[in-house]
Design an enzyme around this catalytic site. Structure first.
Site, PDB file in Angstrom:
ATOM      1  N   CYS A  19       0.778  -1.002  -0.316  1.00  0.00           N
ATOM      2  CA  CYS A  19       0.508   0.072  -0.274  1.00  0.00           C
ATOM      3  C   CYS A  19       0.766   0.990  -0.117  1.00  0.00           C
ATOM      4  O   CYS A  19       2.308   1.305  -0.480  1.00  0.00           O
ATOM      5  CB  CYS A  19      -0.956  -0.099   1.401  1.00  0.00           C
ATOM      6  SG  CYS A  19       0.037  -0.212   3.344  1.00  0.00           S
ATOM      7  N   ASN A  22       2.142   1.615   4.834  1.00  0.00           N
ATOM      8  CA  ASN A  22       2.491   0.060   5.213  1.00  0.00           C
ATOM      9  C   ASN A  22       2.291  -0.263   6.767  1.00  0.00           C
ATOM     10  O   ASN A  22       2.962  -0.745   7.469  1.00  0.00           O
ATOM     11  CB  ASN A  22       3.754  -0.074   4.956  1.00  0.00           C
ATOM     12  CG  ASN A  22       3.918  -1.953   4.961  1.00  0.00           C
ATOM     13  OD1 ASN A  22       5.518  -2.192   5.723  1.00  0.00           O
ATOM     14  ND2 ASN A  22       3.159  -2.760   4.710  1.00  0.00           N
ATOM     15  N   CYS A  24      -1.082   0.909   7.271  1.00  0.00           N
ATOM     16  CA  CYS A  24      -2.890   0.320   7.715  1.00  0.00           C
ATOM     17  C   CYS A  24      -3.357  -0.718   6.461  1.00  0.00           C
ATOM     18  O   CYS A  24      -3.725  -1.814   7.150  1.00  0.00           O
ATOM     19  CB  CYS A  24      -3.757   2.106   7.222  1.00  0.00           C
ATOM     20  SG  CYS A  24      -3.686   2.450   8.269  1.00  0.00           S
ATOM     21  N   ARG A  25      -3.748  -0.607   5.509  1.00  0.00           N
ATOM     22  CA  ARG A  25      -4.194  -1.425   4.354  1.00  0.00           C
ATOM     23  C   ARG A  25      -3.077  -2.873   4.305  1.00  0.00           C
ATOM     24  O   ARG A  25      -3.293  -3.726   3.970  1.00  0.00           O
ATOM     25  CB  ARG A  25      -4.260  -1.010   2.952  1.00  0.00           C
ATOM     26  CG  ARG A  25      -5.338   0.081   3.137  1.00  0.00           C
ATOM     27  CD  ARG A  25      -5.719   0.656   1.936  1.00  0.00           C
ATOM     28  NE  ARG A  25      -4.470   2.064   1.752  1.00  0.00           N
ATOM     29  CZ  ARG A  25      -4.236   2.885   0.680  1.00  0.00           C
ATOM     30  NH1 ARG A  25      -5.243   2.445  -0.483  1.00  0.00           N
ATOM     31  NH2 ARG A  25      -2.932   2.954   0.978  1.00  0.00           N
ATOM     32  N   SER A  26      -1.979  -2.620   3.908  1.00  0.00           N
ATOM     33  CA  SER A  26      -1.126  -3.852   3.840  1.00  0.00           C
ATOM     34  C   SER A  26      -0.693  -4.941   5.271  1.00  0.00           C
ATOM     35  O   SER A  26      -0.379  -5.891   4.836  1.00  0.00           O
ATOM     36  CB  SER A  26      -0.053  -3.274   2.673  1.00  0.00           C
ATOM     37  OG  SER A  26       0.959  -2.584   2.910  1.00  0.00           O
ATOM     38  N   ASP A 136      -8.453   3.975   0.692  1.00  0.00           N
ATOM     39  CA  ASP A 136      -7.711   4.320   2.044  1.00  0.00           C
ATOM     40  C   ASP A 136      -7.755   4.758   3.412  1.00  0.00           C
ATOM     41  O   ASP A 136      -8.851   6.111   3.320  1.00  0.00           O
ATOM     42  CB  ASP A 136      -6.027   4.946   1.481  1.00  0.00           C
ATOM     43  CG  ASP A 136      -5.754   5.726   2.908  1.00  0.00           C
ATOM     44  OD1 ASP A 136      -5.626   5.531   4.135  1.00  0.00           O
ATOM     45  OD2 ASP A 136      -4.487   6.819   1.986  1.00  0.00           O
TER      46      ASP A 136
HETATM   47  P1  4NP Z   1      -2.217   2.910   3.957  1.00  0.00           P
HETATM   48  O1  4NP Z   1      -2.307   4.189   4.656  1.00  0.00           O
HETATM   49  O2  4NP Z   1      -1.614   3.539   2.616  1.00  0.00           O
HETATM   50  O3  4NP Z   1      -2.794   1.684   3.578  1.00  0.00           O
HETATM   51  O4  4NP Z   1      -0.752   2.354   4.888  1.00  0.00           O
HETATM   52  C1  4NP Z   1      -1.485   5.444   5.077  1.00  0.00           C
HETATM   53  C2  4NP Z   1      -1.164   5.859   6.197  1.00  0.00           C
HETATM   54  C3  4NP Z   1      -0.723   6.900   5.903  1.00  0.00           C
HETATM   55  C4  4NP Z   1      -0.621   7.628   5.037  1.00  0.00           C
HETATM   56  C5  4NP Z   1      -1.446   7.225   4.172  1.00  0.00           C
HETATM   57  C6  4NP Z   1      -1.945   6.357   3.781  1.00  0.00           C
HETATM   58  N1  4NP Z   1      -0.066   8.770   5.521  1.00  0.00           N
HETATM   59  O5  4NP Z   1      -0.665  10.208   4.464  1.00  0.00           O
HETATM   60  O6  4NP Z   1       0.991   8.821   6.332  1.00  0.00           O
END
Ligand code: 4NP
Length: 168
Positions: A19, A22, A24-26, A136
């Site tokens: 993702c 790294n 939340c989703r992955s 997201d």
């Molecule tokens: P992820 O979510 O890609 O699912 O881990 C996010 C985590 C942090 C951010 C964006 C998406 N950020 O902008 O810091």
């Protein structure tokens, strides 16, 4: 199950979930998939990891909101954030991305290289949801984390089933 396509170099099937951050989703996808493997006694047949296309959260555990939502479903998210790099393209047979930006980022990394990895969106393996991207949840409310887990539990089960040898 004997995986249909074990990696030639490792003797196990290698899967990387990707993702943006790294956190939340992955990591959630990794936790969902590890849980399925444990249920089926398949941990030894797989090597599973997750990574982000971005570097901002490197070294951090999964977001507490995601870990808590996952824990309510009996899922453990053990990962620490790291950024994907070119070596992942040859270390992993399967790279599963969460959204179109991640997919484009990994494809760009693979350009001009000879990746082992089959790079594809994880949404392809959903059987009970119809969508192109895993949204997201980072800037949204708690329902976003539940939605991500619903989608990922569906997709991970579909992906694992896709690796099973065909029945005769
Ligand atoms: P992820 O979510 O890609 O699912 O881990 C996010 C985590 C942090 C951010 C964006 C998406 N950020 O902008 O810091």
């Amino acid at each position: 199950m004997t995986p249909a396509a074990a990696d030639p170099n490792q003797g196990s099937t290698t899967v990387l979930f990707v993702c943006l951050g790294n956190i939340c989703r992955s990591p959630a996808a990794e936790g969902c998939f590890l849980h399925l493997l444990a249920q089926e006694g398949l941990e030894e047949a797989f090597q599973v990891d997750s990574a982000g296309t971005g570097h901002w959260h490197v070294g951090k555990p999964a977001d507490p909101r995601m870990r808590e939502a996952a824990a309510r479903r009996g899922l453990v998210l053990p990962s620490r954030a790291r950024q994907i790099d070119a070596t992942d393209l040859t270390r992993f047979a399967h790279i599963l991305t969460m959204d179109n930006d991640n997919l484009a980022g990994v494809r760009q990394l693979a350009q001009g290289r000879s990746p082992l990895a089959k790079i594809e969106p994880i949404s392809r393996y959903c059987r009970h949801h119809s969508l192109e991207e895993v949204p997201d949840p980072y800037y949204g409310g708690p329902e976003g984390f539940e939605r991500v887990l619903d989608l990922l539990q569906d997709a991970c089960a579909g992906f694992l089933d896709s690796l099973r040898p065909p029945r005769h």
